[in-house]
Design an enzyme around this catalytic site. Sequence first.
Site, PDB file in Angstrom:
ATOM      1  NE  ARG A 125      95.751  96.313   6.792  1.00  0.00           N
ATOM      2  CZ  ARG A 125      94.232  96.993   6.158  1.00  0.00           C
ATOM      3  NH1 ARG A 125      93.288  97.162   6.991  1.00  0.00           N
ATOM      4  NH2 ARG A 125      94.105  95.583   4.771  1.00  0.00           N
ATOM      5  NE  ARG A 148      92.728  96.094  -0.837  1.00  0.00           N
ATOM      6  CZ  ARG A 148      93.355  96.183   0.214  1.00  0.00           C
ATOM      7  NH1 ARG A 148      94.493  95.976   0.848  1.00  0.00           N
ATOM      8  NH2 ARG A 148      92.669  96.319   1.150  1.00  0.00           N
ATOM      9  NE  ARG A 163      94.521  92.572   4.573  1.00  0.00           N
ATOM     10  CZ  ARG A 163      93.808  92.801   4.176  1.00  0.00           C
ATOM     11  NH1 ARG A 163      92.453  93.331   5.138  1.00  0.00           N
ATOM     12  NH2 ARG A 163      93.415  93.473   2.790  1.00  0.00           N
ATOM     13  NE  ARG A 187      85.609  95.077  -0.703  1.00  0.00           N
ATOM     14  CZ  ARG A 187      86.301  94.785   0.425  1.00  0.00           C
ATOM     15  NH1 ARG A 187      85.478  93.765   0.886  1.00  0.00           N
ATOM     16  NH2 ARG A 187      87.191  95.415   1.122  1.00  0.00           N
ATOM     17  CE  LYS A 192      85.798  98.201   5.308  1.00  0.00           C
ATOM     18  NZ  LYS A 192      86.661  98.353   4.177  1.00  0.00           N
TER      19      LYS A 192
HETATM   20  P1  AMP Z   1      89.043  92.984   3.262  1.00  0.00           P
HETATM   21  O1  AMP Z   1      89.594  92.526   3.772  1.00  0.00           O
HETATM   22  O2  AMP Z   1      87.705  93.586   3.523  1.00  0.00           O
HETATM   23  O3  AMP Z   1      89.698  94.935   2.388  1.00  0.00           O
HETATM   24  O4  AMP Z   1      89.574  92.318   1.719  1.00  0.00           O
HETATM   25  C1  AMP Z   1      90.170  91.588   0.765  1.00  0.00           C
HETATM   26  C2  AMP Z   1      89.939  90.856   0.454  1.00  0.00           C
HETATM   27  O5  AMP Z   1      88.974  90.651   0.169  1.00  0.00           O
HETATM   28  C3  AMP Z   1      89.147  91.955  -1.314  1.00  0.00           C
HETATM   29  O6  AMP Z   1      90.234  92.887  -1.646  1.00  0.00           O
HETATM   30  C4  AMP Z   1      88.735  91.521  -2.437  1.00  0.00           C
HETATM   31  O7  AMP Z   1      89.239  90.786  -2.888  1.00  0.00           O
HETATM   32  C5  AMP Z   1      88.086  90.111  -0.903  1.00  0.00           C
HETATM   33  N1  AMP Z   1      86.639  90.720  -0.917  1.00  0.00           N
HETATM   34  C6  AMP Z   1      86.071  90.460   0.855  1.00  0.00           C
HETATM   35  N2  AMP Z   1      84.642  91.309   0.608  1.00  0.00           N
HETATM   36  C7  AMP Z   1      84.222  90.770  -0.408  1.00  0.00           C
HETATM   37  C8  AMP Z   1      83.007  91.240  -1.045  1.00  0.00           C
HETATM   38  N3  AMP Z   1      82.322  91.716  -0.230  1.00  0.00           N
HETATM   39  N4  AMP Z   1      82.801  91.101  -2.216  1.00  0.00           N
HETATM   40  C9  AMP Z   1      83.767  90.654  -3.052  1.00  0.00           C
HETATM   41  N5  AMP Z   1      85.248  90.627  -2.984  1.00  0.00           N
HETATM   42  C10 AMP Z   1      85.315  91.175  -1.236  1.00  0.00           C
END
Ligand code: AMP
Length: 209
Positions: A123, A167, A156, A89, A17
């Site tokens: 990554r 996740r 990360r 999400r 994404k």
């Molecule tokens: P990402 O970078 O999109 O993989 O997000 C990393 C982490 O941020 C996720 O595993 C969640 O803990 C938190 N996070 C990001 N976007 C959301 C969302 N829309 N709702 C809830 N938690 C989020």
Amino acid sequence: MDSGLNLIFLGAPGAGKGTQTKKLIDKYHFIHLSTGDLLRKMIQEDDPLGVKAKAYMREGQLVPDALIIDIIKSKMHQGTGYIFDGFPRTLPQAQALEKTTHIDKVVYLEVSDKELIGRLTGRRICRNCGQEYHVSFQPSKKGMNCDKCGGALYQRDDDKEEVIKKRLEVFKSQTAPLLKFYSKKLIKVDGQGIVNEVFSKIVRELSLN
Ligand code: AMP
């Protein structure tokens, strides 16, 4: 002039994404709203909301809806031209977004679990410019530093294998139901394969050319 469109990118962690939305933003006029990127920036800046979110993120859990919805609302200053990446999400987040703006299309990037785990464990990200690398598929020519800006690369916390599994579970239980919610606007794209080929498919499906 913005594109007049609002798009959502859905997909499991590691589906691409971030990579694909950043390419779209480079080529077309969109504003990128990645809740993951926004949260990481808030943590880096010791923002109180970021501090609250950190514990959830480290465990691979979702941050509470109310906090995420507030962040998104605070970043939206016009009606269209947004790409939402990693948001919504959950169903309550999608319902809150419906009340805020209109969504034109939802792109779902499909990738197998095996591929996702391989992508995420390898990554690495530049701390300075955010450029992403992969230790095997796309290593930096400068080793642990970024090819583009020389910044240090890091992994990360939530890209460690135990957290990745959590996740992926969270995606299946809490985010996958959105595929049905958005069924009328959904564009499914095979997210496996070469980045530029996936990008061409997305551009074609969205009729952006
Ligand atoms: P990402 O970078 O999109 O993989 O997000 C990393 C982490 O941020 C996720 O595993 C969640 O803990 C938190 N996070 C990001 N976007 C959301 C969302 N829309 N709702 C809830 N938690 C989020």
